[in-house]
Design a protein around this motif. Structure first.
Motif, PDB file in Angstrom:
ATOM      1  N   ASN A   1       2.782 -39.321  -7.338  1.00 39.62           N
ATOM      2  CA  ASN A   1       1.990 -39.048  -8.538  1.00 39.62           C
ATOM      3  C   ASN A   1       0.550 -39.507  -8.351  1.00 39.62           C
ATOM      4  O   ASN A   1      -0.395 -38.814  -8.759  1.00 39.62           O
ATOM      5  N   ASN A   2       0.351 -40.671  -7.727  1.00 40.67           N
ATOM      6  CA  ASN A   2      -0.998 -41.169  -7.484  1.00 40.67           C
ATOM      7  C   ASN A   2      -1.765 -40.285  -6.503  1.00 40.67           C
ATOM      8  O   ASN A   2      -2.998 -40.257  -6.521  1.00 40.67           O
TER       9      ASN A   2
ATOM     10  N   VAL B   1       6.232 -34.372 -10.729  1.00 39.45           N
ATOM     11  CA  VAL B   1       6.825 -35.402  -9.873  1.00 39.45           C
ATOM     12  C   VAL B   1       7.940 -36.142 -10.593  1.00 39.45           C
ATOM     13  O   VAL B   1       9.063 -36.263 -10.089  1.00 39.45           O
ATOM     14  N   PHE B   2       7.650 -36.628 -11.786  1.00 39.86           N
ATOM     15  CA  PHE B   2       8.651 -37.446 -12.479  1.00 39.86           C
ATOM     16  C   PHE B   2       9.774 -36.596 -13.069  1.00 39.86           C
ATOM     17  O   PHE B   2      10.874 -37.104 -13.309  1.00 39.86           O
TER      18      PHE B   2
ATOM     19  N   THR C   1       6.152 -42.625  -7.821  1.00 45.05           N
ATOM     20  CA  THR C   1       4.873 -43.183  -8.270  1.00 45.05           C
ATOM     21  C   THR C   1       3.775 -42.936  -7.246  1.00 45.05           C
ATOM     22  O   THR C   1       2.636 -42.589  -7.594  1.00 45.05           O
TER      23      THR C   1
ATOM     24  N   GLU D   1      -0.004 -35.081 -10.511  1.00 42.17           N
ATOM     25  CA  GLU D   1       0.869 -34.149 -11.220  1.00 42.17           C
ATOM     26  C   GLU D   1       2.086 -34.909 -11.745  1.00 42.17           C
ATOM     27  O   GLU D   1       3.194 -34.742 -11.250  1.00 42.17           O
ATOM     28  N   PRO D   2       1.882 -35.751 -12.743  1.00 41.24           N
ATOM     29  CA  PRO D   2       2.973 -36.623 -13.199  1.00 41.24           C
ATOM     30  C   PRO D   2       4.182 -35.874 -13.743  1.00 41.24           C
ATOM     31  O   PRO D   2       5.324 -36.288 -13.516  1.00 41.24           O
TER      32      PRO D   2
END
Length: 216
Positions: free
Chosen positions: A177-178, A186-187, A174, A182-183
């Motif tokens: 990502n912040n 990353v996830f 998280t 690039e969600p």
């Protein structure tokens, strides 16, 4: 916006993974220790003890793990007991794990023929001797596969520790990502790491099931 290379993202996620693993191990050891005591208590003939164990199981199986973490972290602090996010995560995961393992192990013990208990009493064996020398050796063979399989749920449950501020894999994902916005990247990497942790355990559980002929 801070620039992170793929190497930076992966290295940070792998560093956080060790905390996820440590939390899972601590919670699983704590859960199995508590579950052993509760399983032994549930096998006694004391109806009051049996009802207390049943209430414990229903309470922690019937409430979300996230709520249990909130109560352990914020609730204990409100009562005057300062507790770290690490300790609160271990405590809540231990309670959650033990509640499910008690039911798994009880079901495995119930699969054994009732006549073995009666035969042991006829031979003059005490409850503890019967449990140690006759029941447990057989029940362990049945219980080891689902116990290993449940460890996957413990690993996935550690992701909720990020809600109370414990920095593990999901929390670091998280934060990255912040910082990178690039969600998907990353996830997707976070999901891949969880898969790499859980899938071998699932395969090992199936292997143990075949090895001990549980399906028969």
């Amino acid at each position: 916006m801070i620039q992170f290379s793929n190497y930076d993202i992966i290295s940070n996620l792998l560093y956080a993974t060790q905390w996820t693993i440590l939390l899972s191990i601590a919670a699983f050891i704590g859960g199995t220790s508590v579950a052993l005591l509760l399983t032994a208590a549930r096998l006694t003939r004391n109806t009051v003890v049996q009802k207390c164990v049943r209430l414990y199981v229903e309470l922690f199986q019937g409430t979300p793990l996230l709520m249990q973490m909130f109560l352990c972290f914020f609730g204990l602090s409100m009562l005057g007991y300062e507790i770290s996010a690490w300790s609160a995560a271990i405590l809540s995961l231990t309670l959650f794990t033990s509640a499910f393992l008690v039911e798994i192990w009880r079901g495995c013990i119930d699969t054994l023929p009732k006549g073995q208990w009666e035969a042991s009493r006829c031979l003059g064996l005490s409850f503890l001797h019967t449990l140690r020398h006759i029941i447990l050796p057989q029940a362990i063979r049945v219980a080891v596969a689902p116990t290993v399989g449940f460890s996957v749920q413990v690993i996935k449950g550690t992701a909720l520790a990020s809600i109370i501020g414990f920095v593990e894999l999901t929390k670091v994902g998280t934060m990255l990502n912040n910082a990178t916005f690039e969600p998907f990247k990353v996830f997707a990497l976070v999901a891949l790491i969880y898969f790499m942790l859980c899938y071998p355990l699932s395969l090992y559980s199936k292997y143990l099931e075949k090895k001990f002929h549980v399906s028969r």
